[in-house]
Design an enzyme around this catalytic site. Sequence first.
Site, PDB file in Angstrom:
ATOM      1  CG  HIS A   8      18.457  22.429 -59.296  1.00 27.97           C
ATOM      2  ND1 HIS A   8      17.805  22.112 -60.298  1.00 27.97           N
ATOM      3  CD2 HIS A   8      19.647  22.291 -59.759  1.00 27.97           C
ATOM      4  CE1 HIS A   8      18.456  21.827 -61.322  1.00 27.97           C
ATOM      5  NE2 HIS A   8      19.396  21.740 -61.079  1.00 27.97           N
ATOM      6  CD  GLU A   9      23.256  23.755 -58.374  1.00 27.56           C
ATOM      7  OE1 GLU A   9      23.792  22.611 -58.709  1.00 27.56           O
ATOM      8  OE2 GLU A   9      22.746  24.394 -59.436  1.00 27.56           O
ATOM      9  CG  HIS A  59      22.838  18.524 -59.423  1.00 31.84           C
ATOM     10  ND1 HIS A  59      22.545  17.643 -60.504  1.00 31.84           N
ATOM     11  CD2 HIS A  59      22.322  19.615 -59.972  1.00 31.84           C
ATOM     12  CE1 HIS A  59      22.105  18.287 -61.356  1.00 31.84           C
ATOM     13  NE2 HIS A  59      21.998  19.617 -61.152  1.00 31.84           N
ATOM     14  CD  GLU A  79      19.162  19.371 -64.577  1.00 30.47           C
ATOM     15  OE1 GLU A  79      20.258  19.139 -64.180  1.00 30.47           O
ATOM     16  OE2 GLU A  79      18.509  20.358 -64.285  1.00 30.47           O
TER      17      GLU A  79
END
Lengths: 477, 477
Positions: free
Chosen positions: B240-241, B244, B270
């Site tokens: 997830h990170e 980003h 997101e």
Amino acid sequence: MWDQEVMMPAGGVEQRAAELELLAVLEHRRTLGDGIDELLDRATGELGDRSPDSPERADLREWGRERERASRLPEHLVAERARLESHAQSAWSRARAANDFAGFAPWLDRLLANARSRGEALRVDARHADAWEALAEDYEPGLSAQRFSELLDELVPRQRALLAELRGRPVPRLPRMPAATDRQEALVRALSVAIGFDFDRGRLDRSTHPFCSGTHPGDVRITTRFDPEWFPEAVSTVLHESGHGLYEQGLPQEAAGRPWGKAASLGAHEGQSRLWENHVGRSRGFWSFAQPLVVEHLGLEFAAFDAETMWRSQCAVEPSFIRVDADEVTYDLHVALRFRIERDLVAGNLAVSDLPERWNHDFRELFDLEVPDDRRGCLQDVHWAAGLFGYFPTYTLGNLQAAQLYAEAYRELGDLDAAFAAGEFRPLLAWLRRRVHAFGARLSAAELVRHATGRELGTAAFLDSLEARYRAAHDVN
Amino acid sequence: MWDQEVMMPAGGVEQRAAELELLAVLEHRRTLGDGIDELLDRATGELGDRSPDSPERADLREWGRERERASRLPEHLVAERARLESHAQSAWSRARAANDFAGFAPWLDRLLANARSRGEALRVDARHADAWEALAEDYEPGLSAQRFSELLDELVPRQRALLAELRGRPVPRLPRMPAATDRQEALVRALSVAIGFDFDRGRLDRSTHPFCSGTHPGDVRITTRFDPEWFPEAVSTVLHESGHGLYEQGLPQEAAGRPWGKAASLGAHEGQSRLWENHVGRSRGFWSFAQPLVVEHLGLEFAAFDAETMWRSQCAVEPSFIRVDADEVTYDLHVALRFRIERDLVAGNLAVSDLPERWNHDFRELFDLEVPDDRRGCLQDVHWAAGLFGYFPTYTLGNLQAAQLYAEAYRELGDLDAAFAAGEFRPLLAWLRRRVHAFGARLSAAELVRHATGRELGTAAFLDSLEARYRAAHDVN
């Protein structure tokens, strides 16, 4: 600076350099903003007969000094310094890793040219003997190179003599033993609480390079690192950083954000950290108190070592090539080396190309050891790459301050060693709060010491303490 | 905000509140500084026939929007918001820990009054249907509450139906098994490198609340936490990170610091993180690739679980009271709950005192579950305490964007699942770089999706993908 050296990925250098340059220039312009002189003059007029150590006078003195220094510095030197430092630190990092002095030398040349110009611009004849002194004022206002030189001339021979005395009389040493870092953390947290660090107004975290950051007496953050097989490192580190932290937490709350709400100087700050690290943390009494906590937190296998052994182990002396690994007896020799070389560099009496040879020569004179490579020699410290010329003396001033303050506290408060053994650290902290912390920057570092101990800062208390403590730990009579 | 919630000791609240208020006011005044309108006008005049998605037009559009919004906001509301948030977050933290809604209610009342006034002040009739929409523009420019409501009306019934379908068909789950956090770190670092995160321009560290901070494409930092007995948490978090982070590293380097060099919106951001976390990280192909790495880094005991089991385990579905623990199938139900309640709060149609009852009622309707306490109910999120009204939709917009982009990438690039199994993530990353990252903020989030996929953002790709993937993992035909 810390972020850039420790954390920032290589891809961030260019952008960071541009940002830091802009920030430096903006700050410079802001300090020189229109109308500030008039405001300072008016405020000074309104002070009337306020005493020189009143908060208001201290604020005006500091604001005035900042402004006066900024007005002497041409903006292009400010911008150049900021730009140079960002690039030079990256170059230094790479050069140190590769043991490649030649890769850093051109940067050091440029850093020195900039520092020399800044020093000359900042220099006020009545106040500064030379450019180096003018630069050092950023870290230790009022520092005289001549006086510091004399202090070193007293320190170096007696420290070398003590080192010779202790040689061949090794203390018992704790072995390296595994201790989970979360248990170590619980231990050092308990020790930090015991000496008075207030966790409602502070934190303890982990970082590769330990530090203390105090933005306000209500928010003081210290960090440490842990060696999974050598818990004493974290104990020393946390006592040191807690010492900084106690000073920050003890600064006058009502003065937060004002000049007089700050610490007196970097040397004064280092005085507090070294007092707790060395005078408390390397005392017999402290280890009487701490040994059961070590066993409780780290495990029964540590019960094999009594308080006496732990204390002596913390007093081991072993010359090191690396300043940050140095023990208390040899630390100031490292400072002497740097101070003398640095002054010659700034004055133009030593060419950068001759630095490694000079370093290795002086190291041999001080330590009777051959520097094996520049990585363990003149490339080891970040300071010059960060443009910090004039900074190193603050470490030794801290050692002197710590010892002189501690001796006076001992004289007034009685047997502190016995108090530590009973877990009583509050009397010492209360004394430091009263005599040092509460003043903020109302007194200069020199005045603070004079006020708290009744005499000028000197080497006697430190050398006496070193000799007494290390002879005792090494069974030398 | 993050520092205050996660790190700052309680003693720092007052000072921080004062600082944040001052900063907010200074920033507000700066945005409204003299002469800026003239500069913007002149620059607009000089643009000639530059196209609407040119970098220069994007910059002027963003600068103009910021300035226009700032000019509508009275300074006292800006100051009040900053002040309120600092105190309200502390109150919320305490209230959540003590499950004490009454302790937070007065703060929420004041936050809402301020948000309502800000929303009314910011509202432009031609652009915003109500105050809530005007507030949401800070996070998702151009968001229509009406349109978002329609999207939810499509999502909620099909997600609830899917949930019902999957109920009673549990997937095989990995057991909790010890895995040293340094080994987990090596694993997730390898995975992050594999999908293309560039560690020369980024870092991975640890923190309690994972996040990604991108100050510049050359310096992008992500963090994760580790559960010592549940490695999949760190895998999902780092994917997830990293998602980003890949977006930040892919933004146009030459535009760093300019408005068009930023991400298109929070929803667009997101979209990238959820694409890598869910569409890549919960795919069969990814786990074929990752399973041997898990065994290599964490130990042979993990060889007892094959890629198929690891993949299915990552597709477990279980309704949770807590949004941040929610799975992909139920996540948007949490958003729907908050969005509907939040609009009523801002519009004044729901009193703060009635919030817990309304929350628990709506939760029952959506999840068929009774909320046991406010801590697991309306007190769980920091957003409102931080004044973030209008923020929650960005999570669902991210889910929709991720699915629509991924479906298009799959259509153009062929069998991505097979590519992942072979460790080939670069084609997908190159596609995202080209279609999304390289645009920065030249296109709005809505335009970006339209441009990259040829259609408006909708629910079809997401719902189809969810149903296909979760039915497969749960053996539902």
